[in-house]
Design a protein around this motif. Sequence first.
Motif, short mmCIF file in Angstrom:
data_model
loop_
_atom_site.label_atom_id
_atom_site.label_comp_id
_atom_site.label_asym_id
_atom_site.label_seq_id
_atom_site.Cartn_x
_atom_site.Cartn_y
_atom_site.Cartn_z
N GLY A 232 51.06 45.90 29.05
CA GLY A 232 50.71 47.14 29.73
C GLY A 232 50.72 46.95 31.23
N ARG A 233 50.34 48.00 31.95
CA ARG A 233 50.38 47.99 33.40
C ARG A 233 49.22 47.19 34.00
N GLY A 234 49.44 46.69 35.22
CA GLY A 234 48.42 45.90 35.88
C GLY A 234 47.13 46.65 36.11
N LEU A 235 47.21 47.91 36.51
CA LEU A 235 46.00 48.71 36.72
C LEU A 235 45.21 48.83 35.42
N ASP A 236 45.91 48.98 34.30
CA ASP A 236 45.25 49.07 32.99
C ASP A 236 44.62 47.74 32.62
N LEU A 237 45.25 46.65 33.03
CA LEU A 237 44.70 45.33 32.76
C LEU A 237 43.33 45.16 33.40
N GLY A 238 43.17 45.68 34.61
CA GLY A 238 41.87 45.59 35.28
C GLY A 238 40.78 46.26 34.47
N ALA A 239 41.08 47.41 33.85
CA ALA A 239 40.09 48.10 33.01
C ALA A 239 39.78 47.28 31.76
N LEU A 240 40.79 46.63 31.18
CA LEU A 240 40.56 45.81 29.99
C LEU A 240 39.67 44.61 30.31
N VAL A 241 39.96 43.92 31.39
CA VAL A 241 39.18 42.76 31.77
C VAL A 241 37.73 43.15 32.02
N ALA A 242 37.51 44.29 32.68
CA ALA A 242 36.15 44.74 32.94
C ALA A 242 35.39 45.01 31.64
#
Length: 421
Positions: free
Chosen positions: A321-331
Amino acid sequence: MSEARERAATGPPVRPRGWARRHRGLLIAVVVLLLGAVLVSFRPWESCGPGLRAVDADEESVGSSYVCVGLNLDSGPMRDDDPLDPLEKLIKSRNETAGDNFKTIVVLENLAPDPKVDSQPFPFVRREIQGAITAAWPKNGPPGIKLLLANYGSNADHWRVVAEEIVAAAGAQRIVAVTDVGTSSENSRALVAELSRHGIATIGATVTADNMNTDPKGARIDNFFRVGPTNTDEARAAAGYIAAHGFRRVMMIQGVSKEDTYATTLADAFQNSSKVPVIFTKTYDVKPLTDTSRETYLRGLFSRWHNDICGAKPDLIYFAGRGLDLGALVAALAGDGACEGLDTVTVMTGDDASTLAGKPLQLNKDISVKLRYTALAYPDQWDMFAADPAHPTYKKNHDNFVAEFTGTHGFPRGNCGTVPR
Protein backbone atom coordinates in the motif's frame (compact mmCIF):
# COMPACT_ATOMS: atom_id res chain seq x y z
CA MET A 1 -62.49 77.00 -24.97
CA SER A 2 -60.78 75.07 -27.65
CA GLU A 3 -59.00 71.79 -26.90
CA ALA A 4 -55.58 73.34 -27.70
CA ARG A 5 -56.17 76.23 -25.32
CA GLU A 6 -57.37 73.85 -22.62
CA ARG A 7 -54.18 71.86 -22.89
CA ALA A 8 -52.05 74.98 -22.81
CA ALA A 9 -53.84 76.25 -19.71
CA THR A 10 -53.77 73.04 -17.73
CA GLY A 11 -50.36 71.67 -18.92
CA PRO A 12 -49.56 68.10 -19.99
CA PRO A 13 -51.43 65.31 -18.27
CA VAL A 14 -49.74 63.87 -15.16
CA ARG A 15 -48.73 60.20 -15.67
CA PRO A 16 -48.27 57.93 -12.67
CA ARG A 17 -44.66 56.74 -12.13
CA GLY A 18 -43.90 53.18 -13.28
CA TRP A 19 -43.10 50.32 -10.83
CA ALA A 20 -39.39 50.51 -11.53
CA ARG A 21 -39.24 54.22 -10.81
CA ARG A 22 -41.37 53.93 -7.68
CA HIS A 23 -39.18 51.05 -6.32
CA ARG A 24 -35.85 52.20 -7.62
CA GLY A 25 -33.99 51.44 -4.37
CA LEU A 26 -35.36 47.90 -4.19
CA LEU A 27 -34.48 47.26 -7.82
CA ILE A 28 -30.89 48.39 -7.29
CA ALA A 29 -30.58 46.08 -4.30
CA VAL A 30 -31.88 43.11 -6.33
CA VAL A 31 -29.43 43.84 -9.17
CA VAL A 32 -26.53 44.04 -6.72
CA LEU A 33 -27.52 40.73 -5.15
CA LEU A 34 -27.82 39.02 -8.53
CA LEU A 35 -24.49 40.43 -9.66
CA GLY A 36 -22.89 39.19 -6.44
CA ALA A 37 -24.32 35.71 -7.01
CA VAL A 38 -22.94 35.67 -10.55
CA LEU A 39 -19.51 36.75 -9.34
CA VAL A 40 -19.48 34.12 -6.62
CA SER A 41 -20.42 31.45 -9.16
CA PHE A 42 -17.97 32.43 -11.87
CA ARG A 43 -15.26 34.20 -9.78
CA PRO A 44 -13.63 35.91 -12.79
CA TRP A 45 -10.71 37.15 -10.65
CA GLU A 46 -9.59 33.57 -10.20
CA SER A 47 -8.36 33.19 -13.75
CA CYS A 48 -5.91 30.32 -13.89
CA GLY A 49 -3.83 31.71 -16.70
CA PRO A 50 -2.84 30.26 -20.09
CA GLY A 51 -2.88 26.48 -20.34
CA LEU A 52 -4.87 26.05 -17.12
CA ARG A 53 -8.51 25.51 -16.20
CA ALA A 54 -10.15 25.98 -12.80
CA VAL A 55 -11.86 23.05 -11.07
CA ASP A 56 -13.65 22.98 -7.75
CA ALA A 57 -11.64 22.01 -4.69
CA ASP A 58 -12.30 21.29 -1.04
CA GLU A 59 -11.36 24.58 0.61
CA GLU A 60 -11.15 22.94 4.02
CA SER A 61 -8.57 20.44 2.75
CA VAL A 62 -6.41 22.43 0.32
CA GLY A 63 -7.06 25.98 1.50
CA SER A 64 -8.72 27.06 -1.74
CA SER A 65 -12.14 26.75 -3.35
CA TYR A 66 -10.51 26.11 -6.73
CA VAL A 67 -7.40 24.47 -8.18
CA CYS A 68 -5.92 25.06 -11.62
CA VAL A 69 -5.28 21.96 -13.72
CA GLY A 70 -3.45 21.72 -17.01
CA LEU A 71 -0.08 23.13 -18.15
CA ASN A 72 1.14 26.21 -16.28
CA LEU A 73 2.53 28.20 -19.21
CA ASP A 74 3.03 31.43 -17.23
CA SER A 75 4.26 29.74 -14.03
CA GLY A 76 1.62 31.58 -12.01
CA PRO A 77 -0.25 30.49 -8.86
CA MET A 78 -2.55 27.50 -9.19
CA ARG A 79 -4.78 28.09 -6.16
CA ASP A 80 -5.45 30.60 -3.38
CA ASP A 81 -2.32 31.30 -1.34
CA ASP A 82 -0.46 28.73 -3.41
CA PRO A 83 2.35 27.27 -1.24
CA LEU A 84 4.31 26.59 -4.43
CA ASP A 85 4.28 30.29 -5.33
CA PRO A 86 7.98 30.92 -4.45
CA LEU A 87 9.04 27.99 -6.63
CA GLU A 88 6.75 29.09 -9.46
CA LYS A 89 8.28 32.58 -9.35
CA LEU A 90 11.76 31.04 -9.45
CA ILE A 91 10.77 28.94 -12.47
CA LYS A 92 9.30 31.98 -14.20
CA SER A 93 12.45 34.05 -13.67
CA ARG A 94 14.70 31.29 -15.02
CA ASN A 95 12.43 30.63 -18.00
CA GLU A 96 12.63 34.32 -18.95
CA THR A 97 16.42 34.03 -19.34
CA ALA A 98 16.36 30.88 -21.50
CA GLY A 99 16.82 32.83 -24.73
CA ASP A 100 15.38 32.00 -28.14
CA ASN A 101 17.04 28.63 -28.66
CA PHE A 102 15.41 26.82 -25.74
CA LYS A 103 13.99 23.39 -24.98
CA THR A 104 11.24 22.71 -22.45
CA ILE A 105 10.78 19.93 -19.91
CA VAL A 106 7.38 19.46 -18.28
CA VAL A 107 7.11 18.20 -14.69
CA LEU A 108 3.83 16.33 -14.21
CA GLU A 109 2.34 15.83 -10.73
CA ASN A 110 -0.69 16.36 -8.52
CA LEU A 111 0.40 19.79 -7.31
CA ALA A 112 -2.38 20.33 -4.76
CA PRO A 113 -2.86 16.99 -2.98
CA ASP A 114 -6.06 16.68 -0.93
CA PRO A 115 -5.57 14.81 2.38
CA LYS A 116 -9.10 13.42 2.09
CA VAL A 117 -8.30 11.75 -1.23
CA ASP A 118 -4.60 11.57 -2.02
CA SER A 119 -1.83 9.43 -0.58
CA GLN A 120 1.13 11.74 -1.17
CA PRO A 121 1.76 14.52 1.38
CA PHE A 122 2.38 18.04 0.11
CA PRO A 123 5.95 18.32 1.51
CA PHE A 124 6.94 15.37 -0.68
CA VAL A 125 5.47 17.10 -3.75
CA ARG A 126 7.38 20.28 -2.91
CA ARG A 127 10.65 18.31 -2.70
CA GLU A 128 9.92 16.82 -6.13
CA ILE A 129 9.56 20.31 -7.63
CA GLN A 130 12.74 21.47 -5.91
CA GLY A 131 14.53 18.43 -7.31
CA ALA A 132 13.29 19.21 -10.82
CA ILE A 133 14.46 22.83 -10.55
CA THR A 134 17.86 21.67 -9.31
CA ALA A 135 18.19 19.21 -12.21
CA ALA A 136 17.12 21.79 -14.81
CA TRP A 137 19.42 24.53 -13.55
CA PRO A 138 22.45 23.13 -11.66
CA LYS A 139 25.37 25.34 -10.65
CA ASN A 140 27.21 25.07 -13.96
CA GLY A 141 24.34 23.91 -16.16
CA PRO A 142 23.98 24.90 -19.81
CA PRO A 143 21.55 27.70 -20.74
CA GLY A 144 18.47 27.25 -22.86
CA ILE A 145 16.35 25.03 -20.59
CA LYS A 146 12.79 25.88 -19.63
CA LEU A 147 10.71 24.13 -17.00
CA LEU A 148 6.91 24.02 -16.88
CA LEU A 149 4.68 22.47 -14.23
CA ALA A 150 1.62 20.42 -15.15
CA ASN A 151 -1.11 19.55 -12.64
CA TYR A 152 -3.54 16.69 -13.23
CA GLY A 153 -5.29 16.94 -9.87
CA SER A 154 -6.33 14.34 -7.32
CA ASN A 155 -6.17 10.77 -8.62
CA ALA A 156 -5.03 12.26 -11.94
CA ASP A 157 -8.73 12.82 -12.62
CA HIS A 158 -8.00 15.70 -15.01
CA TRP A 159 -5.42 13.88 -17.12
CA ARG A 160 -7.32 14.62 -20.33
CA VAL A 161 -7.03 18.37 -19.74
CA VAL A 162 -3.30 18.02 -19.15
CA ALA A 163 -2.83 15.90 -22.27
CA GLU A 164 -4.72 18.41 -24.42
CA GLU A 165 -2.73 21.38 -23.13
CA ILE A 166 0.67 19.68 -23.45
CA VAL A 167 -0.08 18.52 -26.99
CA ALA A 168 -1.34 21.99 -27.94
CA ALA A 169 1.77 23.69 -26.55
CA ALA A 170 4.35 21.13 -27.69
CA GLY A 171 5.39 23.01 -30.84
CA ALA A 172 5.56 26.57 -29.54
CA GLN A 173 7.17 25.55 -26.26
CA ARG A 174 9.55 23.02 -27.89
CA ILE A 175 8.64 20.36 -25.36
CA VAL A 176 11.21 17.55 -25.50
CA ALA A 177 9.93 15.42 -22.61
CA VAL A 178 7.42 15.10 -19.80
CA THR A 179 8.92 13.81 -16.56
CA ASP A 180 7.96 12.69 -13.05
CA VAL A 181 4.43 11.46 -14.05
CA GLY A 182 3.39 11.42 -10.38
CA THR A 183 2.02 8.15 -9.05
CA SER A 184 1.31 4.80 -10.69
CA SER A 185 -2.41 4.71 -11.51
CA GLU A 186 -4.83 3.88 -14.28
CA ASN A 187 -5.25 7.59 -15.10
CA SER A 188 -1.52 8.25 -15.28
CA ARG A 189 -1.15 5.25 -17.60
CA ALA A 190 -3.83 6.69 -19.86
CA LEU A 191 -2.10 10.08 -19.87
CA VAL A 192 1.30 8.62 -20.78
CA ALA A 193 -0.32 6.60 -23.56
CA GLU A 194 -2.04 9.71 -24.97
CA LEU A 195 1.18 11.72 -24.98
CA SER A 196 2.96 8.83 -26.69
CA ARG A 197 0.27 8.79 -29.36
CA HIS A 198 1.27 12.36 -30.19
CA GLY A 199 4.99 11.57 -30.26
CA ILE A 200 5.83 13.11 -26.86
CA ALA A 201 8.33 11.19 -24.73
CA THR A 202 7.68 10.65 -21.02
CA ILE A 203 10.10 9.67 -18.26
CA GLY A 204 8.62 7.98 -15.20
CA ALA A 205 10.88 9.24 -12.45
CA THR A 206 8.54 8.16 -9.66
CA VAL A 207 6.48 5.24 -10.98
CA THR A 208 7.19 1.54 -10.35
CA ALA A 209 3.94 -0.33 -11.09
CA ASP A 210 4.67 -3.19 -13.48
CA ASN A 211 1.98 -2.15 -15.96
CA MET A 212 2.97 1.52 -16.30
CA ASN A 213 4.62 0.82 -19.66
CA THR A 214 1.38 -0.45 -21.17
CA ASP A 215 -1.79 1.45 -22.00
CA PRO A 216 -5.20 0.58 -20.47
CA LYS A 217 -5.73 -1.94 -23.29
CA GLY A 218 -2.44 -3.67 -22.59
CA ALA A 219 -0.49 -2.37 -25.61
CA ARG A 220 3.10 -1.31 -25.01
CA ILE A 221 3.59 2.47 -24.78
CA ASP A 222 6.24 3.85 -27.12
CA ASN A 223 8.62 6.58 -25.93
CA PHE A 224 8.02 5.83 -22.24
CA PHE A 225 11.05 5.36 -20.02
CA ARG A 226 11.25 4.63 -16.30
CA VAL A 227 14.21 5.39 -14.06
CA GLY A 228 13.48 2.97 -11.22
CA PRO A 229 12.86 -0.77 -11.13
CA THR A 230 9.43 -2.36 -11.21
CA ASN A 231 7.36 -3.56 -8.28
CA THR A 232 8.30 -7.11 -9.26
CA ASP A 233 11.95 -6.22 -8.70
CA GLU A 234 11.11 -4.75 -5.31
CA ALA A 235 8.98 -7.75 -4.30
CA ARG A 236 11.74 -10.19 -5.24
CA ALA A 237 14.23 -8.25 -3.13
CA ALA A 238 11.80 -8.28 -0.20
CA ALA A 239 11.11 -12.00 -0.60
CA GLY A 240 14.83 -12.75 -0.58
CA TYR A 241 15.32 -10.72 2.60
CA ILE A 242 12.39 -12.44 4.34
CA ALA A 243 13.65 -15.93 3.51
CA ALA A 244 17.25 -15.13 4.45
CA HIS A 245 16.31 -13.72 7.86
CA GLY A 246 14.23 -16.64 9.02
CA PHE A 247 10.69 -15.19 9.02
CA ARG A 248 8.07 -17.94 9.06
CA ARG A 249 4.67 -16.35 9.70
CA VAL A 250 4.04 -13.76 7.00
CA MET A 251 0.83 -11.75 6.78
CA MET A 252 -0.04 -9.34 3.96
CA ILE A 253 -2.11 -6.17 4.06
CA GLN A 254 -2.89 -4.76 0.64
CA GLY A 255 -4.70 -1.84 -0.94
CA VAL A 256 -7.23 -3.03 -3.52
CA SER A 257 -8.30 0.17 -5.27
CA LYS A 258 -8.41 -0.60 -9.00
CA GLU A 259 -7.17 2.91 -9.70
CA ASP A 260 -4.01 2.49 -7.59
CA THR A 261 -1.85 0.24 -9.71
CA TYR A 262 1.13 0.72 -7.40
CA ALA A 263 -0.60 -1.16 -4.58
CA THR A 264 -2.28 -3.81 -6.71
CA THR A 265 0.80 -4.76 -8.75
CA LEU A 266 3.00 -4.73 -5.63
CA ALA A 267 0.63 -7.19 -3.92
CA ASP A 268 0.54 -9.48 -6.96
CA ALA A 269 4.31 -9.36 -7.31
CA PHE A 270 4.87 -10.27 -3.66
CA GLN A 271 2.38 -13.15 -3.80
CA ASN A 272 4.26 -14.52 -6.81
CA SER A 273 7.73 -13.95 -5.32
CA SER A 274 7.42 -14.87 -1.66
CA LYS A 275 9.29 -18.03 -0.67
CA VAL A 276 7.45 -18.09 2.65
CA PRO A 277 3.68 -18.82 2.49
CA VAL A 278 1.39 -15.89 3.28
CA ILE A 279 -0.75 -17.18 6.16
CA PHE A 280 -3.26 -14.34 6.31
CA THR A 281 -4.31 -11.42 4.09
CA LYS A 282 -6.42 -8.37 4.80
CA THR A 283 -7.45 -5.79 2.19
CA TYR A 284 -8.49 -2.16 2.35
CA ASP A 285 -9.86 0.49 0.04
CA VAL A 286 -10.33 4.22 0.55
CA LYS A 287 -13.57 5.60 -0.83
CA PRO A 288 -14.06 9.37 -1.31
CA LEU A 289 -14.15 10.96 2.14
CA THR A 290 -16.07 14.09 3.12
CA ASP A 291 -15.54 14.63 6.84
CA THR A 292 -12.10 13.21 7.62
CA SER A 293 -8.64 12.73 6.16
CA ARG A 294 -7.41 9.57 4.48
CA GLU A 295 -4.87 9.03 7.25
CA THR A 296 -7.41 9.43 10.06
CA TYR A 297 -9.88 7.10 8.37
CA LEU A 298 -7.28 4.37 7.92
CA ARG A 299 -5.98 4.82 11.47
CA GLY A 300 -9.46 3.87 12.68
CA LEU A 301 -9.81 0.99 10.20
CA PHE A 302 -6.47 -0.56 11.14
CA SER A 303 -7.33 -0.21 14.83
CA ARG A 304 -10.37 -2.42 14.27
CA TRP A 305 -8.04 -5.10 12.84
CA HIS A 306 -5.93 -5.21 16.00
CA ASN A 307 -7.50 -8.37 17.44
CA ASP A 308 -7.24 -10.19 14.10
CA ILE A 309 -3.54 -9.38 13.84
CA CYS A 310 -2.96 -10.42 17.45
CA GLY A 311 -4.67 -13.72 16.73
CA ALA A 312 -2.62 -14.38 13.59
CA LYS A 313 0.66 -13.62 15.42
CA PRO A 314 2.71 -12.78 12.29
CA ASP A 315 6.41 -12.21 12.70
CA LEU A 316 6.33 -10.10 9.51
CA ILE A 317 3.61 -8.08 7.81
CA TYR A 318 4.13 -7.24 4.13
CA PHE A 319 2.30 -4.00 3.41
CA ALA A 320 1.31 -3.52 -0.24
CA GLY A 321 0.00 0.00 0.00
CA ARG A 322 0.91 3.67 0.00
CA GLY A 323 3.43 5.22 2.36
CA LEU A 324 0.88 7.55 3.97
CA ASP A 325 -1.32 4.51 4.70
CA LEU A 326 1.68 2.73 6.19
CA GLY A 327 2.01 5.48 8.79
CA ALA A 328 -1.57 4.82 9.93
CA LEU A 329 -0.90 1.07 10.14
CA VAL A 330 2.25 1.49 12.21
CA ALA A 331 0.44 3.84 14.60
CA ALA A 332 -2.36 1.29 15.08
CA LEU A 333 0.02 -1.66 15.54
CA ALA A 334 2.29 0.05 18.03
CA GLY A 335 -0.23 2.05 20.01
CA ASP A 336 -3.48 0.10 20.33
CA GLY A 337 -2.60 -2.31 23.10
CA ALA A 338 -0.35 -5.26 23.73
CA CYS A 339 -0.84 -8.69 22.15
CA GLU A 340 -0.22 -11.87 24.07
CA GLY A 341 2.63 -13.69 22.35
CA LEU A 342 3.32 -10.82 19.94
CA ASP A 343 5.80 -8.38 21.43
CA THR A 344 7.58 -7.46 18.20
CA VAL A 345 6.56 -7.45 14.54
CA THR A 346 8.47 -6.45 11.42
CA VAL A 347 6.61 -4.48 8.75
CA MET A 348 8.06 -4.52 5.25
CA THR A 349 6.83 -2.52 2.26
CA GLY A 350 7.82 -0.98 -1.06
CA ASP A 351 9.64 2.26 -1.81
CA ASP A 352 6.59 4.52 -1.32
CA ALA A 353 7.48 4.49 2.37
CA SER A 354 9.91 7.26 1.43
CA THR A 355 6.96 9.68 1.42
CA LEU A 356 7.07 9.43 5.22
CA ALA A 357 10.54 10.99 5.28
CA GLY A 358 10.75 13.57 8.02
CA LYS A 359 7.60 12.33 9.77
CA PRO A 360 8.33 10.75 13.16
CA LEU A 361 6.76 7.35 13.81
CA GLN A 362 6.16 5.91 17.27
CA LEU A 363 7.59 2.40 16.79
CA ASN A 364 8.21 1.28 20.37
CA LYS A 365 4.99 1.40 22.36
CA ASP A 366 2.61 -1.47 23.21
CA ILE A 367 4.12 -3.53 20.38
CA SER A 368 7.60 -2.91 19.04
CA VAL A 369 7.46 -2.34 15.26
CA LYS A 370 10.53 -2.75 13.07
CA LEU A 371 10.03 -1.01 9.73
CA ARG A 372 11.82 -2.14 6.57
CA TYR A 373 11.30 -1.06 2.96
CA THR A 374 12.96 -1.61 -0.39
CA ALA A 375 14.71 1.73 -0.86
CA LEU A 376 16.15 2.27 -4.31
CA ALA A 377 19.19 4.18 -3.13
CA TYR A 378 20.70 5.66 0.03
CA PRO A 379 23.60 8.10 0.46
CA ASP A 380 25.96 5.77 2.35
CA GLN A 381 25.88 3.09 -0.33
CA TRP A 382 28.40 5.02 -2.39
CA ASP A 383 30.99 4.71 0.34
CA MET A 384 31.31 0.99 -0.38
CA PHE A 385 32.56 1.79 -3.88
CA ALA A 386 35.45 3.87 -2.55
CA ALA A 387 37.42 0.77 -1.56
CA ASP A 388 36.23 -1.41 -4.43
CA PRO A 389 38.95 -1.72 -7.12
CA ALA A 390 36.36 -3.00 -9.59
CA HIS A 391 34.57 0.38 -9.54
CA PRO A 392 37.31 2.99 -9.12
CA THR A 393 35.33 5.91 -10.54
CA TYR A 394 31.89 5.32 -8.99
CA LYS A 395 32.53 7.21 -5.76
CA LYS A 396 34.29 10.05 -7.58
CA ASN A 397 31.42 10.44 -10.03
CA HIS A 398 28.91 10.48 -7.19
CA ASP A 399 30.88 13.13 -5.30
CA ASN A 400 31.03 15.28 -8.43
CA PHE A 401 27.27 14.88 -8.87
CA VAL A 402 26.59 15.94 -5.27
CA ALA A 403 28.87 18.96 -5.60
CA GLU A 404 27.10 20.10 -8.75
CA PHE A 405 23.54 19.85 -7.42
CA THR A 406 23.64 20.19 -3.63
CA GLY A 407 22.77 23.65 -2.28
CA THR A 408 21.58 24.98 -5.64
CA HIS A 409 18.89 27.69 -5.28
CA GLY A 410 19.20 27.43 -1.51
CA PHE A 411 17.32 24.13 -1.25
CA PRO A 412 18.20 21.89 1.72
CA ARG A 413 20.72 19.11 1.10
CA GLY A 414 18.16 16.47 2.12
CA ASN A 415 15.98 17.37 -0.87
CA CYS A 416 18.42 15.96 -3.40
CA GLY A 417 16.52 13.63 -5.67
CA THR A 418 13.30 11.65 -5.51
CA VAL A 419 12.51 7.95 -5.44
CA PRO A 420 10.12 5.97 -7.63
CA ARG A 421 6.76 4.89 -6.31
